[in-house]
Design an enzyme around this catalytic site. Structure first.
Site, short mmCIF file in Angstrom:
data_model
loop_
_atom_site.label_atom_id
_atom_site.label_comp_id
_atom_site.label_asym_id
_atom_site.label_seq_id
_atom_site.Cartn_x
_atom_site.Cartn_y
_atom_site.Cartn_z
N SER A 168 0.82 -1.22 0.00
CA SER A 168 0.00 0.00 0.00
C SER A 168 0.85 1.26 0.00
O SER A 168 0.32 2.37 -0.02
CB SER A 168 -0.92 0.01 1.23
OG SER A 168 -0.16 0.01 2.43
N TYR B 29 3.90 4.14 -1.07
CA TYR B 29 4.16 5.02 -2.22
C TYR B 29 5.13 4.39 -3.22
O TYR B 29 4.82 4.26 -4.41
CB TYR B 29 4.72 6.33 -1.67
CG TYR B 29 4.96 7.43 -2.68
CD1 TYR B 29 4.04 7.72 -3.69
CD2 TYR B 29 6.11 8.21 -2.60
CE1 TYR B 29 4.26 8.75 -4.59
CE2 TYR B 29 6.34 9.25 -3.49
CZ TYR B 29 5.42 9.52 -4.48
OH TYR B 29 5.64 10.54 -5.36
N ARG C 295 -1.09 -4.78 5.57
CA ARG C 295 -1.35 -5.20 6.95
C ARG C 295 -2.76 -5.72 7.15
O ARG C 295 -3.00 -6.57 8.00
CB ARG C 295 -1.05 -4.04 7.90
CG ARG C 295 0.44 -3.91 8.20
CD ARG C 295 0.73 -2.86 9.22
NE ARG C 295 0.55 -1.51 8.69
CZ ARG C 295 0.76 -0.40 9.37
NH1 ARG C 295 1.13 -0.46 10.63
NH2 ARG C 295 0.60 0.78 8.81
N TYR D 177 14.92 7.26 12.70
CA TYR D 177 14.73 6.73 11.34
C TYR D 177 16.06 6.32 10.73
O TYR D 177 16.19 5.25 10.12
CB TYR D 177 14.03 7.75 10.45
CG TYR D 177 13.90 7.27 9.03
CD1 TYR D 177 12.99 6.27 8.70
CD2 TYR D 177 14.70 7.80 8.01
CE1 TYR D 177 12.88 5.80 7.39
CE2 TYR D 177 14.59 7.34 6.71
CZ TYR D 177 13.68 6.34 6.40
OH TYR D 177 13.58 5.87 5.11
N LYS E 34 17.04 2.39 9.51
CA LYS E 34 17.43 1.94 8.18
C LYS E 34 18.83 1.32 8.19
O LYS E 34 19.08 0.32 7.50
CB LYS E 34 17.39 3.11 7.19
CG LYS E 34 16.02 3.72 7.02
CD LYS E 34 14.96 2.72 6.61
CE LYS E 34 15.08 2.23 5.20
NZ LYS E 34 13.92 1.42 4.75
N PRO F 42 17.56 4.73 -1.60
CA PRO F 42 17.08 5.99 -2.15
C PRO F 42 17.27 7.18 -1.21
O PRO F 42 17.40 7.03 0.00
CB PRO F 42 15.59 5.73 -2.37
CG PRO F 42 15.24 4.72 -1.34
CD PRO F 42 16.46 3.85 -1.18
N VAL G 151 12.16 10.84 -1.67
CA VAL G 151 11.38 10.36 -2.82
C VAL G 151 10.22 11.31 -3.11
O VAL G 151 9.35 11.52 -2.26
CB VAL G 151 10.85 8.94 -2.56
CG1 VAL G 151 10.13 8.41 -3.80
CG2 VAL G 151 11.99 8.00 -2.16
N PHE H 249 18.21 18.07 0.81
CA PHE H 249 18.13 16.63 0.62
C PHE H 249 18.41 16.34 -0.84
O PHE H 249 18.21 17.20 -1.72
CB PHE H 249 16.74 16.11 0.97
CG PHE H 249 15.67 17.10 0.65
CD1 PHE H 249 15.23 17.26 -0.64
CD2 PHE H 249 15.18 17.94 1.64
CE1 PHE H 249 14.30 18.22 -0.94
CE2 PHE H 249 14.25 18.90 1.33
CZ PHE H 249 13.79 19.05 0.03
#
Length: 338
Positions: free
Chosen positions: A11, A13, A34, A153, A157, A182, A185, A217
């Site tokens: 679900s 992006y 989920r 975060y 990762k 990436p 985004v 970024f």
């Protein structure tokens, strides 16, 4: 090559565009979400033939559903990982599901005889915790999670990718593993449920940001990122590979200038001034979300995507196109009133 592939986080992006491209290239896609209560909603957003896409209920923290989801799949694209728009109360809210979800997906993939496992990591696992680095970061770099100011975060990762690589070295057998890393985004939306990386463009054009903090970024288009995943799923010899998916590093002020130049009257709420660092730091005293980014003020974290270009033939579109597509989607969907 086309077969049956599992895409986790169906679900999301990135996963949405990945599923669309895979189906267009003839793959049959299994996708985890989920709750199957969202299947109709997600199908409507993806708009692919029903016969090419099957959904399975599976959670990063539970074994239920994973064996069924990966059964018959030769490839896995593990995209699912938590990325909330706001600060979490404890870093383990992100670290634990990111790590355990990756290991769970790997275990079930190996047990099902999967040939290729592509994991969506992040430049967050590459570009943080380094002192005095002025060159663009490459796949050889790793974030130092023990450095001061490393957020939840970024830790999640980095820890998840390291754990996945360690698991593969010990247990992976013949299954090939690689990561796609990436940057921020952007791009057109498939639904009104958008990722946290889109939020800053929304705030620039809806007037909720009074000025530009000295933050920036590297930008990558979601369509190009989906293409990079597909290339990593298809190309030979991907064992232990790592691919940065990133375009140019841009300060928020530069993004705002593009919006004002190209959107005309629709960009009338985009700010024109830069907010001094001391103001951002004062705001951070009362806002934990802002507090997360104060260490990034003035920092440049450029990333070098030449490896993906050279090995996979990847060619991302100009960042300006991605920025404008993001803004256009937000406006056309009525998410932002201009």
């Amino acid at each position: 090559m086309a077969g049956t592939v599992l895409v986790t986080g169906g679900s999301g992006y990135i996963a949405g565009y990945l599923i669309r491209q895979l189906v267009a290239e003839g793959w049959t896609v299994h996708a985890t979400i989920r709750s199957l209560k969202r299947e109709h909603e997600v199908r409507a957003a993806l708009d692919v033939p029903d016969a090419s896409l099957k959904f399975f209920a599976a959670d990063l923290m539970e074994d239920a559903g994973w064996a069924e989801a990966v059964a018959g799949c030769s490839h896995v694209a593990h995209v699912a990982s938590p990325f909330p728009p706001n600060a979490v109360k404890h870093e383990d809210e992100l670290i634990v599901p990111a790590r355990e979800g990756a290991l769970r997906a790997l275990r079930f993939a190996a047990a099902a005889g999967v040939e290729r496992f592509v994991m969506t990591s992040s430049v967050a696992a590459i570009a943080y915790g380094h002192k005095g680095v002025e060159r663009p970061y490459t796949e050889a770099d790793w974030t130092d999670i023990n450095a001061p100011g490393i957020g939840a975060y970024v830790k999640s990762k980095t820890i998840a990718e390291r754990a996945a690589r360690e698991w593969m070295a010990a247990n992976g057998g013949a299954m090939e593993f690689c990561t796609v890393n990436p940057s921020a985004v952007l791009g057109p939306l498939l639904s009104d449920d958008f990722s946290a990386s889109i939020e800053f463009v929304k705030r620039l054009i809806d007037g909720s940001m009074p000025g530009f903090p000295r933050l920036g970024f590297a930008v990558v288009d979601v369509r190009d990122l989906a293409d990079l995943h597909v290339r990593a799923l298809n190309a030979p010899g991907m064992a232990n590979e790592r691919f940065i998916g990133a375009g140019p590093f841009m300060m928020m002020r530069e993004v705002g200038e593009i919006l004002r130049d190209r959107l005309g009257p629709e960009a009338r709420k985009v700010p024109k001034r830069v907010i001094p660092d001391f103001v951002i730091k004062l705001m951070a005293l009362f806002d934990p979300t802002i507090r997360q980014v104060t260490g990034e003020l003035g920092r440049v974290r450029a990333a070098d995507s030449s490896h993906a270009r050279e090995v996979l033939g990847w060619e991302p579109r100009p960042a300006e196109e991605s920025i404008l597509a993001t803004a256009r989607s937000l406006i056309d969907r009525g998410i932002v009133k201009v």
